[in-house]
Every structure is written in structure tokens, then in C-alpha cells.
Design a protein around this motif. Structure first.
Motif, PDB file in Angstrom:
ATOM      1  N   ALA A  96     -22.788  75.421 158.423  1.00  0.00           N
ATOM      2  CA  ALA A  96     -23.315  76.484 157.569  1.00  0.00           C
ATOM      3  C   ALA A  96     -24.818  76.350 157.358  1.00  0.00           C
ATOM      4  O   ALA A  96     -25.543  77.353 157.327  1.00  0.00           O
ATOM      5  N   ARG A  97     -25.314  75.111 157.243  1.00  0.00           N
ATOM      6  CA  ARG A  97     -26.742  74.918 156.963  1.00  0.00           C
ATOM      7  C   ARG A  97     -27.631  75.330 158.132  1.00  0.00           C
ATOM      8  O   ARG A  97     -28.842  75.522 157.960  1.00  0.00           O
ATOM      9  N   ASN A  98     -27.050  75.484 159.314  1.00  0.00           N
ATOM     10  CA  ASN A  98     -27.808  75.861 160.502  1.00  0.00           C
ATOM     11  C   ASN A  98     -27.601  77.312 160.919  1.00  0.00           C
ATOM     12  O   ASN A  98     -28.037  77.710 162.009  1.00  0.00           O
ATOM     13  N   MET A  99     -26.973  78.108 160.055  1.00  0.00           N
ATOM     14  CA  MET A  99     -26.671  79.499 160.392  1.00  0.00           C
ATOM     15  C   MET A  99     -27.735  80.478 159.891  1.00  0.00           C
ATOM     16  O   MET A  99     -27.497  81.677 159.834  1.00  0.00           O
ATOM     17  N   ALA A 100     -28.909  79.981 159.521  1.00  0.00           N
ATOM     18  CA  ALA A 100     -30.065  80.821 159.155  1.00  0.00           C
ATOM     19  C   ALA A 100     -29.733  81.824 158.052  1.00  0.00           C
ATOM     20  O   ALA A 100     -30.235  82.949 158.053  1.00  0.00           O
ATOM     21  N   GLY A 101     -28.866  81.416 157.135  1.00  0.00           N
ATOM     22  CA  GLY A 101     -28.518  82.280 156.015  1.00  0.00           C
ATOM     23  C   GLY A 101     -27.285  83.130 156.227  1.00  0.00           C
ATOM     24  O   GLY A 101     -26.818  83.793 155.291  1.00  0.00           O
ATOM     25  N   PHE A 102     -26.744  83.163 157.428  1.00  0.00           N
ATOM     26  CA  PHE A 102     -25.519  83.925 157.690  1.00  0.00           C
ATOM     27  C   PHE A 102     -24.320  83.213 157.078  1.00  0.00           C
ATOM     28  O   PHE A 102     -24.167  81.996 157.200  1.00  0.00           O
ATOM     29  N   ASN A 103     -23.454  83.994 156.447  1.00  0.00           N
ATOM     30  CA  ASN A 103     -22.230  83.478 155.848  1.00  0.00           C
ATOM     31  C   ASN A 103     -21.021  84.008 156.604  1.00  0.00           C
ATOM     32  O   ASN A 103     -20.998  85.174 157.035  1.00  0.00           O
ATOM     33  N   ARG A 114     -31.524  82.888 165.603  1.00  0.00           N
ATOM     34  CA  ARG A 114     -31.384  81.482 165.224  1.00  0.00           C
ATOM     35  C   ARG A 114     -29.922  81.134 164.999  1.00  0.00           C
ATOM     36  O   ARG A 114     -29.451  80.056 165.404  1.00  0.00           O
ATOM     37  N   ALA A 115     -29.173  82.045 164.379  1.00  0.00           N
ATOM     38  CA  ALA A 115     -27.747  81.806 164.165  1.00  0.00           C
ATOM     39  C   ALA A 115     -26.988  81.799 165.493  1.00  0.00           C
ATOM     40  O   ALA A 115     -26.102  80.959 165.706  1.00  0.00           O
TER      41      ALA A 115
END
Length: 247
Positions: free
Chosen positions: A226-233, A57-58
């Protein structure tokens, strides 16, 4: 768990099974797994179009955000064909070392495209014409991790030749959550070939936890939401050594 298939192929042990729980989520799932419980892909049988795992997803977000009009992708590592299936309107060339993985993706996971070439991903990519692809995606693993010939300086130079000038490479690799020497080395080596790089990872409970790390390289600035990175930082990696092909 309902076992559907288990076999030792030319490259590794492969298992396909159905389960009512996956990573703590209840549901109806089908899983493709290698040795040592290394899951290579999973499908929500109630919602087959759903992309289950965070890392694809990311990657999908990075592809859509940085080049919304992209057309051509070279993908190393087929799994169950999650990313290629998601983009039904794009041209993919997929390299997969193990023909049994491709057969299982079609038999048990409904993969319907005819875009997979069996063989070594680097060798297949090297035979492609220059300036062909908008993206090169690396998602290839063995029981020992990402093959070394796919993270060397020589390999990254091949990728720059096969990408359009605006193209990018995106890699899914595994490493510890803090100060992983191999992850640092991959990133430093990538910087030798690309003007811009960014790295991302999921939060981890401990510094020794291994997890997906996404590393992207491009000759243009890299953006994301950031909100579309499926939790990746986004993370900053330390400098590492340069990885060369083994002689």
C-alpha cells in the motif's frame, strides 16, 4: 504558460506547453495535452527521470511487485512514453494510434526508444504471437474515454492469448469515485477472462469526481504494498454488465 506546439491532428487537438505550476506544484514542467485540457503526459524539466503522476507510479509498483523478473510488455497508448522510458532494460512493444503523438514525445520529451508501432492497438496486439508478453498495459484515451473495443470481453480474451500463463493485464481508466456503471462493467467483464482481479483509485472529494482507476487482471494472486501505490487505495467494485464488441 509558454506554448510550444498546437495542432489539430488526424485524431484530436494536441498541445505542448511549458508551465511553472502543475496541479498546485511549483516547478518547471512540460505538458502534452489533448482537447478539453486532458493531460496525456508531463515531465519535470529539472528532473526528467521523475515519474510525475500517481497512476504510472502505481502501475510501475504493481509490475515490479508481481513479476520482478518480467521482460516483455505490450503497451497500448504512448503519451510521452513515461512507463516505457522508465524501464530502459525491458522489451516494450508500444501501440499508438496517432503518429504525431510519437513525434512530439521525441521532439519535446526526449523519448529515445524505437519501439512504437503506429496503428490500432487491438489490431496490432491481435497480430502478435501467443504467449509473448508478461504484461499488457492499457493506457489509451480519446476525448470520449477509453475506446470501447479495448474493454470488451472479446478484447480481454485476446489479451489472455497473448500473455504468458503467469502474465497480467493492467488498465488505467477514468470513472466516478462511487458506483460508476462503466467501471463496474469493465471489472465484471475482465473477471470473465481472469481468475484474479484487483481495483484501485485515488481518494476523491465528491462522488461525482472523475479520476484514474487502475484495474488489474491475472491468473495468479495479485499482490502490492500500500505504501508504494502512490496514494491509490484498493476498492471493491459492484457487479456490472458484460461489455461485448459492437456488431
Amino acid at each position: 504558460m509558454q506554448l510550444l506546439f498546437k495542432e489539430l491532428s488526424d485524431n484530436h487537438e494536441i498541445t505542448v506547453y511549458d508551465t511553472n505550476e502543475l496541479y498546485g506544484e511549483k516547478g518547471n514542467f512540460r505538458v502534452l495535452q489533448f482537447l478539453n485540457e486532458a493531460i496525456q503526459g508531463a515531465m519535470d524539466l529539472d528532473h526528467p527521470e521523475r515519474v510525475l503522476f500517481e497512476y504510472p507510479r502505481a502501475i510501475i509498483h504493481l509490475m515490479d511487485f508481481n513479476d520482478p523478473s518480467f521482460k516483455d510488455v505490450f503497451l497500448i497508448g504512448h503519451g510521452i512514453g513515461t512507463i516505457a522510458s522508465y524501464y530502459s532494460d525491458k522489451r516494450f512493444t508500444v501501440a499508438e494510434l496517432d503518429k504525431k503523438v510519437v513525434e512530439l514525445s521525441k521532439q519535446y520529451f526526449g523519448y529515445s526508444k524505437e519501439d512504437v508501432l503506429i496503428g490500432d492497438g487491438r489490431a496490432i496486439l491481435e497480430s502478435e504471437a501467443p504467449d509473448t508478453y508478461d504484461y499488457i498495459i492499457l493506457d489509451a484515451f480519446t476525448e470520449k474515454g477509453t475506446p470501447s473495443q479495448l474493454i470488451s470481453k472479446e478484447f480481454f480474451q485476446i489479451t489472455t492469448d497473448k500473455l504468458h500463463p503467469h502474465g497480467s493485464i493492467i488498465m488505467n481508466v477514468f470513472g466516478r469515485s462511487d458506483n460508476d456503471k462503466l467501471i463496474n462493467a469493465i471489472h465484471t467483464t475482465l473477471q470473465e477472462s481472469y481468475n484474479y482481479t484487483k481495483s484501485f483509485r485515488l481518494p476523491a472529494e465528491g462522488v461525482t469526481d472523475t479520476q484514474n482507476v487502475i484495474i488489474m487482471g491475472s491468473h495468479k494472486p495479485i499482490g502490492y504494498q500500500a505504501r508504494n501505490m502512490a496514494g491509490f487505495n484498493e476498492i471493491n467494485l459492484d457487479e456490472g454488465h458484460i461489455i461485448w464488441d459492437k456488431v
